[in-house]
Design a protein around this motif. Structure first.
Motif: not given
Length: 532
Positions: A1-8, A205-213, A237-240, A294-297
């Protein structure tokens, strides 16, 4: 999923349902039918509120109505109640607030399975193998002890204190632990698989994944790694944006990683940028039927650009992008707003036109059809054919087919093994055995463990324990299936050994033991050794 948010916004349960119908009307309804749908929802809620036999729980009703509406759209659009939002996001944000341990429940006892480095529990002296007997003075043993009991009492706001009493070597010890933010590591393990060949396993795929990798790559390169096995099996998966950033660690600069497009979402391209930690050197990515989103991306981009080989089985087939809509009561809607496409133009989303329940049976159908055990059982239509940068043929429309197929080894799953696994013995027995031998000098570190483990009669003790639990081997049937029995027994031997190593030393050591019978891992080693 993307990290963008919209308020309703909603003022009450009725308004929530009506406003969500209005949002969901974007899924192809015209203004007239949308207004009629909102009016119908208003009428039904009003009728229930005014006429039902007892006072209705409007909040519960609205939650169920929202869930039903989203289920009618696609399998990945979901509603998350406010009370569940934090827990649902923990795996993706990469942290939670607690005391920094992992635990296992064996019978009616809570065992500390691992203590996170640098966490609050390590700072006060909690050890792997401690038995938790009280939390804030409340008994933590007995039939009432469940996973929910433990997490609800140990987790809490940063800065608050929890008092934990443990039993260690027959002595009771009391610890006052100040809760803090606890990292959830997404790299399960990394190690040198062979001379020059590194192995990294990414769980999510979490916020810390790239730094860990990057950290894992640096450590492996210091040990001489020039070729890499990157394991995405079981990674759902996780964040796009994290998937794109991680793909940028592997692909050359300015390469298209993925693009997204939806009815109201114009095409958006995502390309590599900056410098990557492993853009040169032979690469193999391991995937299976549980590698999704995200794994498939990442694996699709690696394959389309011929950056490396994919080994394993056809991936899950999730090619939809969810966007987070925050509702005013703290709940969330994760709504599909676009599809994603690999660089060659493949949409790998599998069909969901027959509904969510049918969609969720897809993996069972793959197993029944023989796809997971035989390449000949996989039939892909020419209409879904695409080509990679070098002209190789690849397919879309329901997951990503690896370049080299490795079947699932069903020979390991004998009736005896299935019975002991169903009873939970492959988890409970190793935990209890490790607890009894935690102070044995012969098992004080992993190297000594490998040298001495086979001198312990673990397998025979386990067989006795299983028999005591009512699981007896059918010797006549096993004799007639001798090859399967041998394969299954060898698998059980390694599972017990790996689980004990996990309990003694940590999760990463489980994989170091199991890799010796991991067919996809061994195939990757064979390919990389051949490439050298």
């Amino acid at each position: 999923m993307t990290p963008h948010t919209v308020t309703s916004h909603r003022a009450a349960a009725l308004v929530l349902a009506a406003s969500l119908v209005a949002q969901l009307s974007l899924h192809g309804q015209n203004d007239t039918s949308s207004a009629a749908a909102r009016q119908r929802m208003d009428e039904v809620f009003s009728l229930i509120d005014k006429n039902y036999v007892t006072a209705p729980d409007m909040n519960r009703m609205s939650d169920e109505a929202v869930k039903a509406m989203l289920k009618a759209l696609d399998p990945h659009s979901v509603f998350i109640p406010a009370k569940d939002v934090q827990r649902a996001n923990e795996a993706l944000t990469g942290n939670f607030e607690g005391i920094g341990i992992t635990f296992q429940i064996n019978g009616d006892t809570i065992f500390v399975a691992d203590v996170i480095d640098g966490g609050p529990s390590e700072k006060v002296g909690l050890h792997r193998g401690d038995r938790i007997i009280r939390i804030d003075g409340r008994p933590a043993t007995g039939d009432s002890v469940t996973n929910n009991f433990v997490t609800s009492h140990l987790r809490g706001k940063k800065g608050t204190v929890v008092v934990v009493d443990v039993l260690r070597d027959g002595r009771e010890l009391e610890f006052h632990i100040v809760r803090d933010k606890i990292p959830l590591h997404s790299v399960d393990t990394w190690f040198m698989a062979a001379d020059g060949i590194g192995y990294i396993r990414l769980a999510r795929f979490a916020r810390t994944s790239v730094d860990e990798f990057r950290a894992a790559v640096r450590q492996l390169q210091r040990q001489g790694m020039t070729r890499l096995i990157f394991d995405l099996r079981g990674n759902t998966g996780g964040y796009l944006d994290i998937a794109c950033a991680l793909a940028g660690e592997l692909l050359p600069r300015h390469r298209l990683i993925v693009y997204t497009e939806g009815r109201l979402a114009p095409r958006q391209d995502f390309r590599t940028r900056g410098s990557g930690s492993f853009r040169e050197g032979d690469l193999i990515v391991l995937v299976d039927e549980n590698s999704a989103s995200a794994s498939e991306i990442v694996s699709g981009a690696v394959q389309d650009w011929d950056r490396g080989l994919l080994i394993g089985r056809r991936t899950f087939g999730k090619g939809l992008v969810q966007r987070i809509f925050n509702l005013s009561d703290g709940s969330q809607v994760r709504l599909t707003t676009a599809r994603y496409f690999t660089p060659s133009g493949r949409c790998i989303q599998k069909p969901y036109d027959k509904g969510t329940d049918d969609y969720n049976r897809d993996l069972s159908r793959r197993f029944a059809s023989g796809e997971l055990v035989s390449l000949d059982s996989i039939h892909l239509p020419d209409s879904l054919r695409y080509t990679t940068a070098s002209g190789r043929t690849v397919y879309g429309g329901g997951g990503i087919m690896p370049d080299i197929f490795v079947p699932m080894d069903t020979m390991r799953l004998s009736d005896y093994y299935i019975a002991i696994r169903s009873k939970g013995l492959v988890n409970s027995f190793p935990l209890a055995w490790a607890d009894k031998h935690r102070d044995d000098e012969r098992l004080s570190d992993f190297e000594k463990f490998l040298a001495h483990y086979d001198s312990f009669p673990v397998d025979s003790l386990f067989a006795v324990h299983a028999a005591e639990q009512g699981i007896v081997r059918d010797t006549a049937a096993e004799t007639s299936r001798r090859l399967q029995t041998e394969r299954s027994d060898n698998y059980l031997h390694l599972i017990l050994k790996a689980q004990i190593a996990r309990n003694l030393f940590g999760t990463e050591y489980y994989y170091r033991i199991m890799c010796v019978i991991d067919d996809a891992y061994l195939k990757a080693l064979e390919q990389l050794r051949g490439a050298s």
